[in-house]
Design an enzyme around this catalytic site. Structure first.
Site, PDB file in Angstrom:
ATOM      1  CD1 TRP A  47     -31.624  33.837  18.343  1.00 52.94           C
ATOM      2  CD2 TRP A  47     -31.043  35.098  20.104  1.00 52.94           C
ATOM      3  NE1 TRP A  47     -32.192  33.295  19.470  1.00 52.94           N
ATOM      4  CE2 TRP A  47     -31.849  34.048  20.558  1.00 52.94           C
ATOM      5  CE3 TRP A  47     -30.549  36.017  21.038  1.00 52.94           C
ATOM      6  CZ2 TRP A  47     -32.182  33.881  21.898  1.00 52.94           C
ATOM      7  CZ3 TRP A  47     -30.879  35.850  22.375  1.00 52.94           C
ATOM      8  CH2 TRP A  47     -31.684  34.797  22.790  1.00 52.94           C
TER       9      TRP A  47
ATOM     10  CE  LYS B 272     -28.150  27.342  21.683  1.00 52.43           C
ATOM     11  NZ  LYS B 272     -28.915  28.389  22.267  1.00 52.43           N
TER      12      LYS B 272
ATOM     13  CG  ASP C  95     -24.815  36.576  22.246  1.00 52.00           C
ATOM     14  OD1 ASP C  95     -24.496  35.854  23.218  1.00 52.00           O
ATOM     15  OD2 ASP C  95     -25.946  36.540  21.714  1.00 52.00           O
TER      16      ASP C  95
HETATM   17  C1  LMR Z   1     -31.947  29.663  18.863  1.00 50.11           C
HETATM   18  O1  LMR Z   1     -31.538  30.661  18.274  1.00 50.11           O
HETATM   19  O2  LMR Z   1     -32.735  28.854  18.368  1.00 50.11           O
HETATM   20  C2  LMR Z   1     -31.461  29.388  20.253  1.00 50.11           C
HETATM   21  O3  LMR Z   1     -30.583  30.355  20.677  1.00 50.11           O
HETATM   22  C3  LMR Z   1     -32.570  29.150  21.209  1.00 50.11           C
HETATM   23  C4  LMR Z   1     -33.332  30.373  21.552  1.00 50.11           C
HETATM   24  O4  LMR Z   1     -33.463  30.655  22.741  1.00 50.11           O
HETATM   25  O5  LMR Z   1     -33.815  31.061  20.653  1.00 50.11           O
END
Ligand code: LMR
Length: 401
Positions: free
Chosen positions: A134, A250, A215
Site C-alpha cells: 500500500w 471497508k 495489517d
Molecule cells: C486504498 O488503498 O485505496 C485505501 O486503503 C484507501 C487509502 O486510504 O489509501
C-alpha cells in the site's frame, strides 16, 4: 507580504491514491469511473450505508448521551469486541490478558501509533514491507523515523507470489526487524499467501526473532470473516510479540468515521500492561483520545447478535458482488480483446487487482476514457458495477491493444 516564513515551502506531490480522487472530481466527463481509491460502491455506484449501521445509529441517537472525553485508548467494550473478532473467543492470549487494544483513527491511525511505539519505545530501526505494498505504508513508517525496506512479494511473470525469494530475504533479516504483512486481500495486488506459505512465514519470523506487524484492513472481503482472520490466529499462537492494525472503514463502510484498532500481543500480562501504558502516552501526545461515535457504532453492532448477523450477511453481499465483477470484467475482456488474458483477476482476493496495466496505459485510460486507476496498475474492482463495467471493459481493451 515580505519575509514570509513559508516562502521556501515546496509544493508536495499529490497523494497517489487520494490525490487521484481529487483529479477525478474535477473531471467533467459524465461517464467517468474512479477505480483508484479502495472504496466499495454498490451496484448503483453509491457508498452503502449498511442496514446494521443504520440500526446502531438509531439506537445511539435515541440515547442522547453526553459527550465527555473517551479514555485515551478509546472505548473499552469496543476494544474487547475487536479482540474477539481478531483473535477468536477461545484465544489463550486473551484469556491470559496478554493482548491490549486501543481504538484508533482508522487502520492508518493504528499503523502510525504502532510505528511510533516500535521506534520510540522498543527501539526498532528497520521495517520491511512487501514489494509492492500500500503506497501509504512507506510514508507512515518513514515519518515515524524507521528505515523502510522491501521484501520480494509479487512476481509479475507468474502473477503470483515470489515466495522463495520472500523467504530467503526474511531469513537474513536482523533480529527485531519489523515485518509488515497484509493478513488478507493484499493491497495492491490482490494476491495472498496460501495457508502453508503463511505457516512457513510464521516459522521464519519466530526463528529469526522478527517482529510481525499484521495489517488487516479487508477482513471479510476475501473468503469470510473467519477464514480471513486465520493469519492473525496463526501468528498469535506462535509469536510472543505481535502487532496488529485493523480497520473497519471497508467492512462497515465507515470510511469517514475513521475507526480501527491497534492490538498488541505480549509475552505476559505484566508486559502487556506496560505496553498499554506506553501506547496511552503516545496517543495522548498525538491526538489525546479518539472520537466517540465511530467506536459506538461498531460496538453496538458487534455486541448485538442480531445486528452482528446482519453485518456478516451484508459483508458477504459486498464480497460476492466484487467476485461477480471480477468474473464479468475477465469475460468481457476475453470477448473484446482475445489477445489479452485477464482471467487471473478472478483468482485475486479483496477489493483490488494488480491489473498488469502499465503506467502509460493507466495514463491513457484516464486521459482518453476518464477511467481512473493507480499508476502501479492497481484497480479497485469494488468500484465496478453492472452499469459501468461495459464502458470500463471497452476502455481497458482499447488501451491494452
Ligand atoms: C486504498 O488503498 O485505496 C485505501 O486503503 C484507501 C487509502 O486510504 O489509501
Amino acid at each position: 507580504m515580505m519575509n514570509s516564513a513559508f516562502s521556501a515551502v515546496e509544493l508536495a506531490p499529490r497523494d497517489p491514491i487520494l490525490g487521484l480522487t481529487e483529479l477525478f472530481k474535477s473531471d467533467t466527463n459524465p461517464n467517468k469511473v474512479n477505480l483508484g481509491v479502495g472504496v466499495y460502491y454498490d451496484d448503483n455506484g453509491a457508498v452503502p450505508l449498511l442496514g446494521c449501521v443504520k440500526s446502531a445509529e438509531t439506537q445511539i441517537v435515541a440515547k442522547q448521551r453526553a459527550r465527555s472525553y473517551q479514555p485515551i485508548d478509546g472505548n473499552a467494550n469496543y476494544n474487547k469486541l475487536v479482540q474477539t473478532l481478531l483473535f477468536g473467543a477461545d484465544s489463550e492470549a486473551l484469556d491470559a490478558n496478554r493482548i491490549i487494544t486501543a481504538q484508533t483513527l482508522g487502520g492508518t491511525g493504528a499503523l502510525k501509533v504502532g510505528a511510533d511505539f516500535l521506534k520510540q519505545v522498543v527501539g526498532c530501526s528497520d521495517v520491511w514491507i512487501s514489494d509492492p505494498s500500500w503506497e501509504n505504508h512507506r510514508g507512515i513508517f518513514g515519518n515515524a523515523g524507521l528505515t523502510v525496506n522491501a521484501y520480494p512479494y509479487y512476481d509479475p511473470e507468474t502473477r503470483g507470489i515470489a515466495f522463495d525469494r520472500m523467504i530467503e530475504q526474511l531469513k537474513v533479516l536482523p533480529k527485531q526487524s519489523i515485518v509488515l504483512l497484509h493478513a488478507c486481500c493484499h493491497n495492491p495486488t490482490g494476491v495472498d499467501l496460501s495457508e502453508d506459505q503463511w505457516r512457513t512465514v510464521v516459522e521464519v519470523v519466530v526463528d529469526r526473532g522478527l517482529i510481525p506487524f499484521l495489517d488487516i484492513a479487508y477482513q471479510g472481503f476475501g473468503s469470510s470473516l473467519d477464514e480471513d482472520g486465520l493469519v492473525v490466529r496463526l501468528f498469535a499462537e506462535k509469536c510472543p510479540s505481535l502487532v496488529i492494525s485493523n480497520s473497519f472503514s471497508k467492512s462497515f463502510s465507515l470510511y469517514g468515521e475513521r475507526i480501527g484498532g491497534l492490538s498488541i500481543q505480549s509475552a505476559t500480562a505484566d508486559e502487556a500492561k506496560r505496553v498499554q501504558s506506553q501506547l496511552k502516552r503516545l496517543i495522548r501526545t498525538n491526538y489525546s483520545n479518539p472520537p466517540i461515535h465511530s467506536g459506538a457504532l461498531v460496538e453496538t453492532v458487534l455486541a448485538d447478535s442480531n445486528l452482528k448477523s446482519e453485518w456478516i450477511q451484508e459483508l458477504g453481499g459486498m464480497r460476492e458482488r466484487i467476485k461477480q465483477m471480477r468474473l464479468d470484467l475477465s469475460t468481457n475482456i476475453a470477448k473484446l480483446c482475445p489477445g489479452a488474458d485477464f482471467s487471473f483477476i478472478t483468482e485475486q482476493k479483496g477489493m483490488f487487482s494488480y491489473s498488469g496495466l502499465t503506467k502509460e496505459q493507466v495514463i491513457k485510460l484516464r486521459e482518453e476514457h476518464s477511467v481512473y486507476a493507480i499508476e502501479s496498475g492497481r484497480i479497485c474492482v469494488a468500484a465496478l458495477n453492472s452499469k459501468n463495467i461495459g464502458f470500463v471493459s471497452e476502455a481497458i481493451s482499447k488501451v491494452v491493444i
